[in-house]
Write a protein that holds these residues in place. Structure first.
Motif, PDB file in Angstrom:
ATOM      1  N   UNK A 149       0.843  -1.197   0.000  1.00  0.00           N
ATOM      2  CA  UNK A 149       0.000   0.000   0.000  1.00  0.00           C
ATOM      3  C   UNK A 149       0.884   1.254   0.000  1.00  0.00           C
ATOM      4  N   UNK A 150       1.941   1.238   0.806  1.00  0.00           N
ATOM      5  CA  UNK A 150       2.839   2.404   0.896  1.00  0.00           C
ATOM      6  C   UNK A 150       3.503   2.689  -0.454  1.00  0.00           C
ATOM      7  N   UNK A 151       3.885   1.644  -1.168  1.00  0.00           N
ATOM      8  CA  UNK A 151       4.543   1.840  -2.467  1.00  0.00           C
ATOM      9  C   UNK A 151       3.579   2.424  -3.498  1.00  0.00           C
ATOM     10  N   UNK A 157      -1.119   6.454   2.248  1.00  0.00           N
ATOM     11  CA  UNK A 157      -1.570   5.090   2.522  1.00  0.00           C
ATOM     12  C   UNK A 157      -3.049   5.062   2.886  1.00  0.00           C
ATOM     13  N   UNK A 158      -3.500   6.096   3.598  1.00  0.00           N
ATOM     14  CA  UNK A 158      -4.917   6.172   3.982  1.00  0.00           C
ATOM     15  C   UNK A 158      -5.790   6.205   2.730  1.00  0.00           C
ATOM     16  N   UNK A 206      -8.470   3.443   1.486  1.00  0.00           N
ATOM     17  CA  UNK A 206      -9.862   3.840   1.263  1.00  0.00           C
ATOM     18  C   UNK A 206     -10.366   3.347  -0.097  1.00  0.00           C
ATOM     19  N   UNK A 207      -9.508   3.392  -1.143  1.00  0.00           N
ATOM     20  CA  UNK A 207      -9.928   2.861  -2.460  1.00  0.00           C
ATOM     21  C   UNK A 207     -10.164   1.363  -2.368  1.00  0.00           C
ATOM     22  N   UNK A 208      -9.280   0.702  -1.643  1.00  0.00           N
ATOM     23  CA  UNK A 208      -9.315  -0.767  -1.646  1.00  0.00           C
ATOM     24  C   UNK A 208     -10.417  -1.315  -0.742  1.00  0.00           C
ATOM     25  N   UNK A 231     -13.629   6.258  -4.267  1.00  0.00           N
ATOM     26  CA  UNK A 231     -13.188   5.731  -5.556  1.00  0.00           C
ATOM     27  C   UNK A 231     -11.802   6.277  -5.870  1.00  0.00           C
ATOM     28  N   UNK A 232     -10.963   5.462  -6.448  1.00  0.00           N
ATOM     29  CA  UNK A 232      -9.633   5.946  -6.832  1.00  0.00           C
ATOM     30  C   UNK A 232      -9.791   6.984  -7.933  1.00  0.00           C
ATOM     31  N   UNK A 233      -9.097   8.127  -7.830  1.00  0.00           N
ATOM     32  CA  UNK A 233      -9.187   9.158  -8.862  1.00  0.00           C
ATOM     33  C   UNK A 233      -8.790   8.587 -10.230  1.00  0.00           C
TER      34      UNK A 233
END
Lengths: 166, 166
Positions: free
Chosen positions: B23-25, B34-35, B39-41, B46-48
């Motif tokens: 997630x960090x990468x 990472x937050x 949140x997307x996952x 929704x992921x932009x």
């Protein structure tokens, strides 16, 4: 993948990561410990041949699943115009165990089924130009849908419910 | 992969995991937190679209790399008998940055290059029946090898060194 050529540390790590599995999950499906998995992946020890075989077999099973499903979808679209398709996945291990038990012996973790589903999505886009969406089964919503439509539990009913989620 | 069809939570997770990234990468290469990735996952947000595009582009770049390299290897073996091949990978980000800088703009993390290498290994086995081994560059051993053989630093020298590791 070859069964005769041994996998080195970086390859064992790549294989695990390509499945989307944690070290703990690989330890669990290969009946070993997290310490052992970390030792293979750092090059401290070599992964036992049966473990390598087991993981490569899972990769083969996933690839076979991708091929078969993509072929099935190609067949489906031979006479119909191409459209979006829903592919049911299982949000938790408990839901996977309950609704998809026939896969438990070949793909024991729901993450492995997700990996197959993701590769199917990619392949369908690339080869068939069909958009596949992965739809996590919402057990409560699915039960309500079945009740409303007088459907019994089946793979087909799940697919029908999933199509309503697109 | 499509750029017009949005990826849902499970698909964003599958995509990240197919790269072998944490997630960090993913937060780092998409200039977010990472937050936000969590949140997307989890389906909270929704992921932009630009983030989805960026990650799908990386997947396209990896697949193109797999195609091109596999084609190159096929060409190489048209007249020679098939044998084992070494493919250099980079054990740390620092070594990757130093030796493989031409990939930094397209595949910024060494893990992404590993993912491409792993898929190349699979493809070569499946399509060409050629065994490819991933060989992490040992910078010290490689320097000594170059000194012993009067070689300058180049992709070709790295490949020669890697072949000695099989």
């Amino acid at each position: 993948m070859s069964k005769s050529t041994g996998l080195n540390a970086i390859e064992m790590q790549c294989l695990r990561q390509s499945f989307g599995l944690t070290v703990a999950q690989v330890a669990s499906i290969t009946n070993t410990t997290e310490e052992a998995v970390n030792a293979w992946e750092s090059g401290e020890t070599e992964a036992p041949v049966p473990v390598q075989k087991k993981l490569l077999e899972i990769d083969d099973i996933i690839e076979m699943q991708v091929l078969n499903t993509t072929d099935g979808i190609e067949e489906l679209f031979k006479k119909e115009p191409k459209r979006r398709l829903a592919f049911v996945v299982y949000p938790t291990q408990a839901v996977y165990n309950m609704y998809n038990p026939e896969f438990l012996s070949s793909l024991p973790l729901t993450e492995l089924y997700n990996t197959a589903a993701w590769r199917i999505k990619k392949e369908c886009k690339l080869v068939l130009e069909v958009d596949v969406s992965l739809v996590p089964l919402d057990a409560e919503a699915y039960k309500a849908y079945r009740a409303d439509n007088g459907l019994s539990e089946s793979r087909e009913s799940r697919a029908k419910w999933a199509a309503t989620q697109l």
